[in-house]
Design an enzyme around this catalytic site. Structure first.
Site, PDB file in Angstrom:
ATOM      1  CE  LYS A 140      -6.003  -4.121  -2.199  1.00  0.00           C
ATOM      2  NZ  LYS A 140      -7.093  -3.287  -2.748  1.00  0.00           N
TER       3      LYS A 140
ATOM      4  CG  HIS B  75      -4.209  -3.038   2.364  1.00  0.00           C
ATOM      5  ND1 HIS B  75      -5.297  -2.195   2.335  1.00  0.00           N
ATOM      6  CD2 HIS B  75      -3.372  -2.548   1.417  1.00  0.00           C
ATOM      7  CE1 HIS B  75      -5.127  -1.256   1.433  1.00  0.00           C
ATOM      8  NE2 HIS B  75      -3.955  -1.442   0.862  1.00  0.00           N
TER       9      HIS B  75
ATOM     10  CE  LYS C 102      -8.460   7.921  -8.786  1.00  0.00           C
ATOM     11  NZ  LYS C 102      -7.742   9.192  -8.560  1.00  0.00           N
TER      12      LYS C 102
ATOM     13  CG  ASP D 274      -7.756  -3.540  -5.884  1.00  0.00           C
ATOM     14  OD1 ASP D 274      -7.505  -4.730  -5.660  1.00  0.00           O
ATOM     15  OD2 ASP D 274      -7.237  -2.595  -5.267  1.00  0.00           O
TER      16      ASP D 274
ATOM     17  CG  ASN E  80      -6.789   3.603 -18.457  1.00  0.00           C
ATOM     18  OD1 ASN E  80      -6.006   4.127 -19.236  1.00  0.00           O
ATOM     19  ND2 ASN E  80      -7.028   4.089 -17.256  1.00  0.00           N
TER      20      ASN E  80
ATOM     21  CB  SER F 245      -0.999   6.399  -8.095  1.00  0.00           C
ATOM     22  OG  SER F 245      -1.640   5.652  -9.095  1.00  0.00           O
TER      23      SER F 245
ATOM     24  CE1 TYR G 210      -6.771   1.333  -0.948  1.00  0.00           C
ATOM     25  CE2 TYR G 210      -8.334   0.482  -2.546  1.00  0.00           C
ATOM     26  CZ  TYR G 210      -7.058   0.515  -2.028  1.00  0.00           C
ATOM     27  OH  TYR G 210      -6.070  -0.260  -2.578  1.00  0.00           O
TER      28      TYR G 210
ATOM     29  CG  ASN H 254       1.859  -3.799  -0.316  1.00  0.00           C
ATOM     30  OD1 ASN H 254       2.294  -3.221  -1.304  1.00  0.00           O
ATOM     31  ND2 ASN H 254       0.650  -3.567   0.166  1.00  0.00           N
TER      32      ASN H 254
ATOM     33  CD  GLU I 140      -4.259  12.433  -6.252  1.00  0.00           C
ATOM     34  OE1 GLU I 140      -5.242  12.574  -5.511  1.00  0.00           O
ATOM     35  OE2 GLU I 140      -4.329  12.046  -7.429  1.00  0.00           O
TER      36      GLU I 140
END
Length: 319
Positions: A71, A104, A265, A37, A275, A217, A42, A163, A220
């Protein structure tokens, strides 16, 4: 690769540092991931593409064995900009086509030429004293028409959205000539989104859950605290003990067992393999129900919060 063959467990590239991407992607492919993905926003698609190229060159996989998603960013919503944006992602990824291309966000922002700034991110003039987002008057139906053109030109096999809420989904289905194949949304035990997932199913749209482990996620980014972790919930820990699995595996299994695909991730090879190891056990109906009962409608990725905090612009898309 047809939608029915899209691997249910994918690998998310959000927040993977560009300098780590090539090795991370190659390691993930070696671990068994076949679904990736990606997104222009990004800021790492060229490096992700280098990872794909290395895997192809080493004969680990062929292109048709991978499902690759990217995206459309908010600044490219105008129909005349959609194809340019898609071709830029394809060039960076080193691909001839995508398996899936998604809108996106249902947020149209002022166009920023690729030659001027890429990825354009959220701010119209990032060097301004008080930098803000600048909205563009582009209706979502116009953006979708541009997306449909990508399928006709062979640049992507499938198109979809991220979204979107239920109202936007109803609206999209009223005019789409090519129906969305996938709806990608935040979904985890603290945000189960049951009505939206049910609606997508009734429309024949597959749902992919991003941030399937919830708060991890966002810690941080200071968008969540460690106390927000679902992994320490007693019902999750009890299921982990009963099945001899890690709490994260329980939460991820809950995600795929309810019918969604997931895109966790990690940069750690041992976590990559962990995972993926979700198919040798099944949660009981009682375990599924108890994990779903953790729902608190807790959204971590909310433009109504982060746009104002980070970009000086109040821009909610969820009520």
């Amino acid at each position: 690769m047809p939608l029915a063959d899209m691997p249910k467990i994918g690998f998310g590239l959000w927040k993977v540092a560009p300098e780590d991407c090539e090795d991370t992607v190659l390691e993930a492919i070696k671990a068994g991931y076949r679904h990736f993905d990606c997104a222009a926003d990004y800021g790492n698609e060229a490096e992700v593409g280098a990872g794909f190229a290395a895997a192809f060159a080493q004969g680990i996989v062929t292109r048709d064995e991978l499902w690759i998603t990217s995206k459309l960013w908010n600044t490219f919503h105008a129909p005349e900009h959609v194809e340019k944006a898609c071709r830029k992602s394809l060039a960076d990824l080193g691909l001839d086509y995508l398996d899936l291309y998604l809108v996106h966000f249902p947020i149209a922002l002022k166009f920023v030429p690729i030659e001027e700034r890429y990825p354009p991110e959220w701010l119209a003039h990032p060097d301004a004293a008080t930098a803000t987002m600048e909205r563009a008057n582009v209706p979502l139906h116009a953006t979708w028409a541009g997306m449909e053109g990508l399928v006709a030109s062979g640049l992507t096999r499938q198109i979809g959205v991220c979204n979107y809420n239920s109202g936007l989904l109803h609206d999209l289905m009223s005019y789409a000539e090519i129906k969305p194949a996938v709806l990608q949304i935040e979904a985890h035990p603290y945000l189960t989104q049951e009505k939206l997932i049910r609606l997508a199913g009734e429309y024949g749209i597959h749902v992919t859950a991003f941030s399937p482990l919830g708060a991890l996620s966002y810690v941080e980014l200071d968008m969540a605290g460690r106390a927000d972790s679902v992994l320490t919930e007693p019902v999750v820990e009890a299921a982990a003990s009963a099945h001899g699995k890690a709490p994260a595996q329980i939460v991820l299994r809950w995600g795929i067992q309810r019918g969604t695909s997931i895109i966790p991730k990690t940069s750690k090879p041992e976590r990559m393999r962990e995972n993926l190891a979700l198919n040798d056990f099944t949660l009981t109906d009682a375990e599924m129900a108890s994990i779903s009962a953790l729902n608190a409608n807790r959204r971590f990725n909310d433009p109504g919060v982060f746009c104002e905090a980070a970009f000086n612009t109040f821009n909610p898309i969820y009520d």
